[in-house]
Write an enzyme that holds these catalytic residues in place. Structure first.
Site, mmCIF file in Angstrom:
data_model
loop_
_atom_site.group_PDB
_atom_site.id
_atom_site.type_symbol
_atom_site.label_atom_id
_atom_site.label_comp_id
_atom_site.label_asym_id
_atom_site.label_seq_id
_atom_site.Cartn_x
_atom_site.Cartn_y
_atom_site.Cartn_z
ATOM 1 C CB ILE A 1 16.530 7.134 18.647
ATOM 2 C CG1 ILE A 1 16.272 6.731 20.085
ATOM 3 C CG2 ILE A 1 17.285 6.057 17.896
ATOM 4 C CD1 ILE A 1 15.255 5.659 20.245
ATOM 5 C CE LYS B 1 18.107 2.313 20.823
ATOM 6 N NZ LYS B 1 18.120 0.881 21.014
#
Lengths: 528, 535
Positions: A319, A355
């Site tokens: 991520i 993110k």
């Protein structure tokens, strides 16, 4: 369990003759517990012992049943039956009972006791604001990126209009968004590789993506996943709560710079096997959260070999793949699998926009897998965590605008880098060193010299001081299951540059109170 | 269990001392032996039997313990090996020399997926999912695809999409980024159980839709990404794996069992009662489940009922609550279709009953959603409304797995707060629904197909018992197959809804427009004539 006593020495033989040749005169008796039940006390013991054994058996069975759910807190006020007489034909036995929730729900409903969640709550209730709440808590515990929100805002104000959201329809958003997402992911992690949209399943955030994979890969409660520590505290919830899968920590140490060693993996694997549990997979985060290191190509190959050797799956949580800075290159599992013809069925990648595109509020996550069965099952399970259509309609043009995404990724990386440099330099002034990290939105700070005693309690004391005196919320290493005390994760991307001196000043206050003469031996490998 | 094998022989002082240390009193001449199974293990076969029997007993004990420890499905069917693995040879290892230090035992093993995943993946082969997929791949379009499929299998409402879309086109931008709302309000982390503003707006909308005195307290509300996850979350919170829920059948084919591990016990309702729920049947199912050793944790009702479309009246709701109180179980009431009742009969929410009388509120949980009532397809917002503190706090934490995206929440806040729009929408939607419902039912009647009189929902429950060639599930499946492949109309067969009587079909008419209805009727007529001529 029969106990045969081998003939070891003559004395033993005379006492307990086992061989059948011994029985010449008397009866031949081969009876369990004969010695005990023989003699005068025989009748009593002979019935007592089986009873006792039976009692213990029952006791054992009882303990292994699921624990009874605790009574609901409102058990004191029993329901009053102020019903009309026509309806009050209730039997008395039922009317007193309280509706109980399931034991798994009551274990989830318990209040948070992890410092990670306590800190997050505190910092969000009393958030620092330069003008309105200058004495509030500064949040360094939430890995959220606010450095590049202005770019998103610009894009939205330029491109968002009603027809994007209202138009279209027909339920094709999912397919379109999947294509756009695959393009964006290729841009971030693939380089020469292009990801195939049909291998992608979209979920409402990376959290459900991980949970779905755990459901798909581990069948029965009691199955386990290996996970290198320190790890992201949220995994305890994502993986364990509803799936019943266990996480087996594989400890990485500061002396190795918190890198993962195959030997440690192997050791943990064998220990779990010995305990009779079944390891179904390996859960990695790359770049690692909380350390921020990147797995090298060599390590990835070794991990693949390990997984194949043990016939287990690999879930690679990538991520933070786009939040890379510094000189080291990030290598995605997708790239390795693309270049070599390894057994792809066992590798599953988790990604999300929270993110890298700083859009945690949009709740967009993805599973990228090569395994047909996993893809089919996950797609069915997305019924429980689908992304809403307006959000998808908003994202399709944003992700497809490659000029924007390219510019965004580059600018964002630069901004994280400069923030990282500033923050780490600030900590260094206080004598706090950080592990050299190359990705993620945080740094992994070594405060071992500041804690006393050198154990988890000392660490939590320091965390408490930081939260309550310095009003800084950081994540203690123990919440990340780090085996060594004294490490803290600090997310710096929720700050702005002008906040940094303030943060450092606040930490300095605590550092000075912890002014210890004791010096910890520091190992090499830290940023100088 | 230690087995000491002692053979009596002329006493030596040593053996006497030994015996006394064990039993406390040494025998002198004849031994007194009071031993279970003595007769068996005595004699010639002694050694063998003496060790075999304890072993066998122990084995059985272990076996018993082992069985108890494996809840849920035992892996009787091994996960099928992957198709690619069955066909091709194992993938050749094109690795450089240094890397090929793989032990041979592992290299051929296939990575197995879990039993759960396999059973979920298999669901695709049920008629419900086959039909949905076929009809969505090749949908009917008057001009572009006149030979496509009609989708009557999906309970979605397209009747008022134009209203919603017009509103979105006009207001979306302002509601998402406009006003005083900055980018950090939609991009950053938000509470996973929904924004408080949205809860307030939803509470207002729900009371408006349910039209009556029922009022909803926003703090007792949890918002999730879709009603499916709301129901799943509730069943996770109310029952442990292996526990059961009573569900009146026929029920909606969507499944809560997948991940929660709970059992569903259908409580059959029959056509002779107009598919209404009887407490006697509930009671019988409850007792039977108890006899089978299942723990029943609750009842899941849907009101208006999903395939049939009838409403639960006040009297039934009272009896249900009494039943739940008496047996100390929960009630989950799925009121997602609450906004679709006809004027003739009133919809009564369970919340209203709870408000009016003093019941134990802790056992009542309401599920609601916006996708049906507001024809916001794809918005997928579900609501858990519960009075139970424990359920609320557990499901609040579980929403991390099913949270709604912030832009959608802001869109909904301003849409639901726009009372003019909401009023207009509810009114128009109801009018259009009645029109299409009566036309569809009349059309079916012309073909001789009767429907159960439904008061709510956007489907009808059609009686095609006389059209199926053999009065069994197989006959029903055959007719469904003909409707799908010959008439190109996808309906949901009763067996997918766990109806115990064959020959009933659920037809959703809200995906149609009025001019589609003659075409659909013509297509169904083709099949029904073929069936009539056969029988």
């Amino acid at each position: 369990m029969t106990q045969t006593s081998p003939l070891r020495d003559p004395e033993d033989e005379t006492r307990r003759p086992v061989s059948p040749t011994g029985g010449r005169t008397g009866m031949r008796l081969i009876v369990p517990l004969q010695g005990v039940v023989q003699g005068r006390g025989g009748l009593i013991l002979g019935s007592l012992i089986p009873c006792a054994l039976f009692y213990f058996l029952q006791f054992y069975l009882k303990r292994h049943r699921s624990p009874p759910p605790p009574a609901s807190p409102s058990s004191s006020n029993l329901p009053e039956l102020a019903r009309t007489s026509s309806r009050s034909n209730l039997t008395s036995r039922g009317s007193m009972g309280q509706a109980r929730v399931s034991s798994r729900a009551s274990s989830i409903a318990k209040p948070n006791d992890s410092p990670y969640y306590i800190g997050l709550d505190r910092a969000s209730e009393d958030a620092y604001d330069e003008l309105e709440n200058p004495n509030g808590v500064i949040q360094l515990g939430l890995s959220e990126n606010r450095l590049s929100l202005d770019l998103i805002e610009q894009w939205l104000s330029r491109n968002l209009n009603g027809s994007i959201l209202g138009g279209g329809g027909g339920g094709f958003e999912y397919e379109w968004n999947r294509d756009a997402m695959a393009g964006f992911m290729s841009q971030i992690m693939g380089r020469a590789v292009s990801l195939n949209p049909s291998q992608l399943v979209l979920t409402s955030g990376a959290t459900p993506a991980i949970e779905i994979l755990c459901f798909c890969l581990a069948a029965d409660p009691g199955h386990a996943f290996l996970i290198p520590t320190p790890y992201y505290p949220g995994f305890d919830r994502d993986v364990r709560w509803r799936t019943g899968v266990e996480l087996i920590p594989v400890h990485c140490r500061s002396s190795d710079n918190f890198t993962l060693s195959i030997t440690a993996l192997d050791q943990a694997y064998n220990q779990v096997r010995k305990r009779g549990q079944k390891v179904r997979g390996l859960l990695l985060s790359n770049p690692s959260n909380p350390v921020g290191s990147i797995l090298t190509r060599e390590t990835l190959y070794n991990l693949l070999d390990f997984a194949r050797d043990k016939n287990i799956h690999i879930i690679s949580d990538e991520i933070f793949a786009g939040s890379i800075y510094g000189s080291e290159e990030f290598v995605s599992m997708a790239e390795i699998l693309d270049s070599e013809d390894v057994d792809r069925n066992r590798v599953h990648i988790v990604y999300g926009l929270s993110k890298d595109l700083s859009l945690p509020g949009f709740r967009v996550g993805a599973i990228y897998s090569w395994n047909e069965h996993v893809l089919t099952a996950s797609k069915q399970l997305t019924r429980f965590c689908s992304i809403s259509a307006p959000t998808q309609r908003l994202l399709i043009p944003m992700l497809s605008d490659t000029r924007f995404t390219q510019e965004y990724i580059e600018t964002n990386r630069k901004r994280i880098q400069s923030m990282y440099d500033l923050f780490v330099a600030g900590l260094e002034q206080l004598g706090i060193k950080c592990v050299k990290s190359s990705g993620g939105l945080y740094c992994w700070a070594d405060m071992r010299e500041l804690i006393r005693p050198y154990n988890e309690k000392g660490e939590l004391d320091l965390w408490d001081k930081l939260l309550n005196i310095a009003k800084i919320n950081v994540t203690p290493g123990s919440a990340c299951h780090c085996i060594e005390p004294g490490w803290f994760r600090c997310c710096f991307t929720t700050l702005s540059k002008k906040d940094i001196p303030l943060v450092i000043e606040r930490i300095r206050k605590v550092v000075e109170t912890c002014n210890l003469p004791l010096k910890m031996p520091t190992s090499g490998g830290f940023q100088s | 269990m230690t087995q000491t094998r002692i053979q009596p022989r002329p006493r030596t002082p040593q053996s006497d001392a030994d015996a006394s240390t064990i039993s406390g009193g040494g025998p002198t001449t004849a031994m007194r032996v009071i031993v279970p199974l003595q007769g068996v293990v005595q004699g010639r076969g002694g050694l063998v039997l003496g060790s075999v029997i304890p072993c066998a007993l122990f084995y059985l004990l272990q076996f018993y313990l082992k069985r108890r420890h494996r809840p849920g499905p035992t892996p009787t069917t091994p996960p099928p090996t992957l198709p690619e693995a069955a066909e091709g040879s194992p993938p050749p290892v094109h690795r450089v020399q240094t890397r090929s230090t793989i032990s041979p035992r592992g290299s051929n093993g296939q990575a197995h997926v879990s039993y759960r995943a396999n059973s979920i993946a298999k669901q695709i082969d049920t008629p419900y999912y086959i039909g949905l997929k076929k009809a969505s791949v090749d949908p009917y379009d008057e001009e572009n695809n006149p030979d496509g499929f009609f989708q009557l299998g999906l309970a979605e409402n397209l009747l008022c999409v134009d209203l919603v879309q017009d509103w979105i086109v006009a207001n979306a931008k302002n509601s998402i980024v406009g006003g005083d709302l900055s980018i950090s309000g939609i991009a950053t982390y938000q509470p996973s159980d929904g924004l408080m503003e949205l809860k307030v707006a939803v509470a207002g909308f729900m009371s408006r839709v349910m039209e009556r005195s029922a009022s909803f307290i926003p703090s007792q509300m949890i918002l999730t990404a879709g009603a499916a996850s709301a129901i799943e979350m509730l069943s996770f919170c109310l029952a442990d794996a292996g526990n059961a829920f009573l569900v009146p059948s026929p029920y909606s084919p969507e499944d809560i069992k997948w991940r929660t591990g709970v059992e569903i016990i259908p409580v059959p309702c029959r056509s002779t009662d107009g598919f209404s729920l009887s407490i006697t049947a509930l009671d019988r199912a409850f007792t039977q489940a108890k006899k089978r050793g299942l723990k029943v944790c609750g009842i899941i009702i849907s009101n208006p009922s999903n395939p049939v479309g009838n409403l639960l009246n006040r009297e039934t709701l009272y009896s249900l609550l009494d039943f739940a109180t008496e047996n100390n179980i929960h009630i989950i009431s799925n009121e997602i279709l609450a906004g679709y009742s006809c004027e003739s009969e009133e919809f009564v929410s369970l919340v209203e009953i709870i408000d009016s009388e003093d019941f134990d509120r802790n056992r009542v949980h309401i599920v609601y959603g916006l996708s049906k009532d507001l024809s916001l397809i794809g918005v997928g917002m579900g609501v858990i409304y519960s009075f139970n503190e424990n359920v609320l706090s557990a499901s609040k934490k579980l929403t991390r797995f099913a949270s709604i995206s912030a832009p959608t929440q802001h869109l909904l806040i301003s849409m639901l707060s726009d009372t003019n729009f909401v009023d207009k929408f509810i009114k128009t939607n109801r009018e259009r629904l009645h029109r299409i419902c009566s036309e569809f039912v009349v059309g079916l009647k012309r073909l001789g197909i009767e429907c159960v009189k439904s008061n709510a929902g956007f489907y009808c429950w059609a009686d095609m018992r006389w059209l199926i060639c053999s009065y069994s599930e197989k006959g029903e499946r055959k007719l469904w197959d003909k409707l799908l492949n010959v008439a190109k109309v996808n309906v949901t067969p009763g067996s997918s809804c766990h109806c115990i009587e064959p020959g009933w079909f659920r037809c959703c008419f809200t995906m149609l427009t009025e001019k589609d209805i003659p075409v659909v009727m013509e297509r169904i007529a083709k099949v029904s004539e073929v069936c009539k001529s056969h029988s």
